[in-house]
Design a protein around this motif. Structure first.
Motif, mmCIF file in Angstrom:
data_model
loop_
_atom_site.group_PDB
_atom_site.id
_atom_site.type_symbol
_atom_site.label_atom_id
_atom_site.label_comp_id
_atom_site.label_asym_id
_atom_site.label_seq_id
_atom_site.Cartn_x
_atom_site.Cartn_y
_atom_site.Cartn_z
ATOM 1 N N VAL A 72 -8.563 20.391 -49.738
ATOM 2 C CA VAL A 72 -9.301 20.222 -48.484
ATOM 3 C C VAL A 72 -8.368 19.744 -47.382
ATOM 4 C CG1 VAL A 72 -11.177 18.985 -47.347
ATOM 5 C CG2 VAL A 72 -11.476 19.836 -49.686
ATOM 6 N N LEU A 81 -10.348 25.227 -42.561
ATOM 7 C CA LEU A 81 -11.389 24.645 -43.407
ATOM 8 C C LEU A 81 -12.772 25.157 -43.043
ATOM 9 C CD1 LEU A 81 -11.847 22.673 -45.710
ATOM 10 C CD2 LEU A 81 -12.003 20.822 -44.039
ATOM 11 N N TRP A 269 -16.873 21.036 -43.775
ATOM 12 C CA TRP A 269 -16.299 21.777 -44.896
ATOM 13 C C TRP A 269 -17.393 22.232 -45.829
ATOM 14 C CZ3 TRP A 269 -15.294 20.015 -50.201
ATOM 15 C CH2 TRP A 269 -15.860 18.763 -50.502
#
Length: 277
Positions: A72, A81, A269
């Motif tokens: 991430v 992302l 995300w």
């Protein structure tokens, strides 16, 4: 074949070393349901480059909480992302974050969730050094967290050397255990409002993404006698400053720093989870 059926499976080196059987099972299940390209990075830089070169393939991380955090973080810093959902097959010992996010922890169930699950958009905490927090952060870190480092930073020969040094340096256990961290003097601000200042020692501060684009802040003041009531707030921006302090964000301990600001990025995300959103 649709892009959603094409996967880049990035297998963390710690997972390959510690639980090769679970890794094999995950690969078999994923390969049976999608077109899979497997990447076996041996360093954090290789891990990041694999994600950067994924093309239209969906990224699937096989590893523990640190591997998920690394993925991430890399996608965030590559500013990609928002355009892809991350999938995780948890393999390893540090899986508390994966469990809290709702990822199945069995290799078969997690791999099937990658194939059949749905993307869920989640909030993210981003700090002023471009670091990210997926779960929660704590100040000061829980006792012993300062010794936690990314597992792939220690090669086998270095781990052997460390073991030898510990053996040679061993002494009879005659001293008492080291005390835990004492009260800290910190200023904690939530959306510009001071919740606690330097004149009030605190035992702990915790921050976690909450609902509706806000982060939940909890401060436990130090007290003499009766325990002081915790101070709680919900805010989009949290700034902590004061004497040098360390903090634990997800699986990693960072610092010391004198000030740090975290900002909530709402639905920043995506994570593939069983079922719908």
């Amino acid at each position: 074949m649709a892009a959603s059926d094409q996967l880049l499976v990035v297998i963390d080196p710690v997972a390959r070393r510690d639980d090769g059987e679970s890794v094999r099972i995950a690969k078999d299940v994923l390969s049976a349901g999608a077109a899979v390209k497997v990447c076996l990075p041996d360093s954090p830089d290789e891990f990041d480059r694999a994600l950067a070169r994924r093309g239209s393939r969906r990224p699937v991380v096989v590893g523990d909480d640190r591997a998920l955090l690394r993925a991430v973080t890399a996608l965030h810093r590559q500013r990609e992302l928002a355009d892809c959902a991350v999938s995780l097959v948890p393999v390893g010992g540090a899986l508390a974050l994966a469990r809290s996010l709702g990822v199945p922890t069995g290799a078969v169930a997690a791999a099937r969730a990658v194939l059949d699950g749905a993307e869920r958009r989640l909030d993210l905490l981003v700090d002023d050094s471009d670091g990210v927090v997926l779960g929660d952060l704590r100040i000061p870190p829980v006792s012993g967290d300062e010794r936690v480092v990314p597992a792939d930073s220690a090669s086998p020969w270095l781990r052997t050397c460390r073991s030898l040094v510990r053996t040679l340096a061993a002494r009879p256990a005659r001293t008492a255990p080291a005390p835990g961290p004492g009260p800290a003097r910190l200023r904690v601000e939530a959306d510009g409002v001071t919740l606690v200042d330097l004149d009030q020692p605190v035992r702990a501060v915790s921050v976690a993404p909450g609902a509706a684009g806000g982060a939940c802040v909890e401060i436990r003041p130090a007290s003499v006698g009766a325990e002081a009531a915790p101070v709680r707030a919900v805010a989009r921006t949290i700034t902590v400053s004061g004497a040098d302090f360390r903090y634990r964000a997800d699986a990693l301990t960072s610092g010391p720093v004198r000030t740090r600001t975290w900002t909530v990025r709402q639905r920043a995300w995506g994570l593939t989870l069983p079922g719908g959103d």
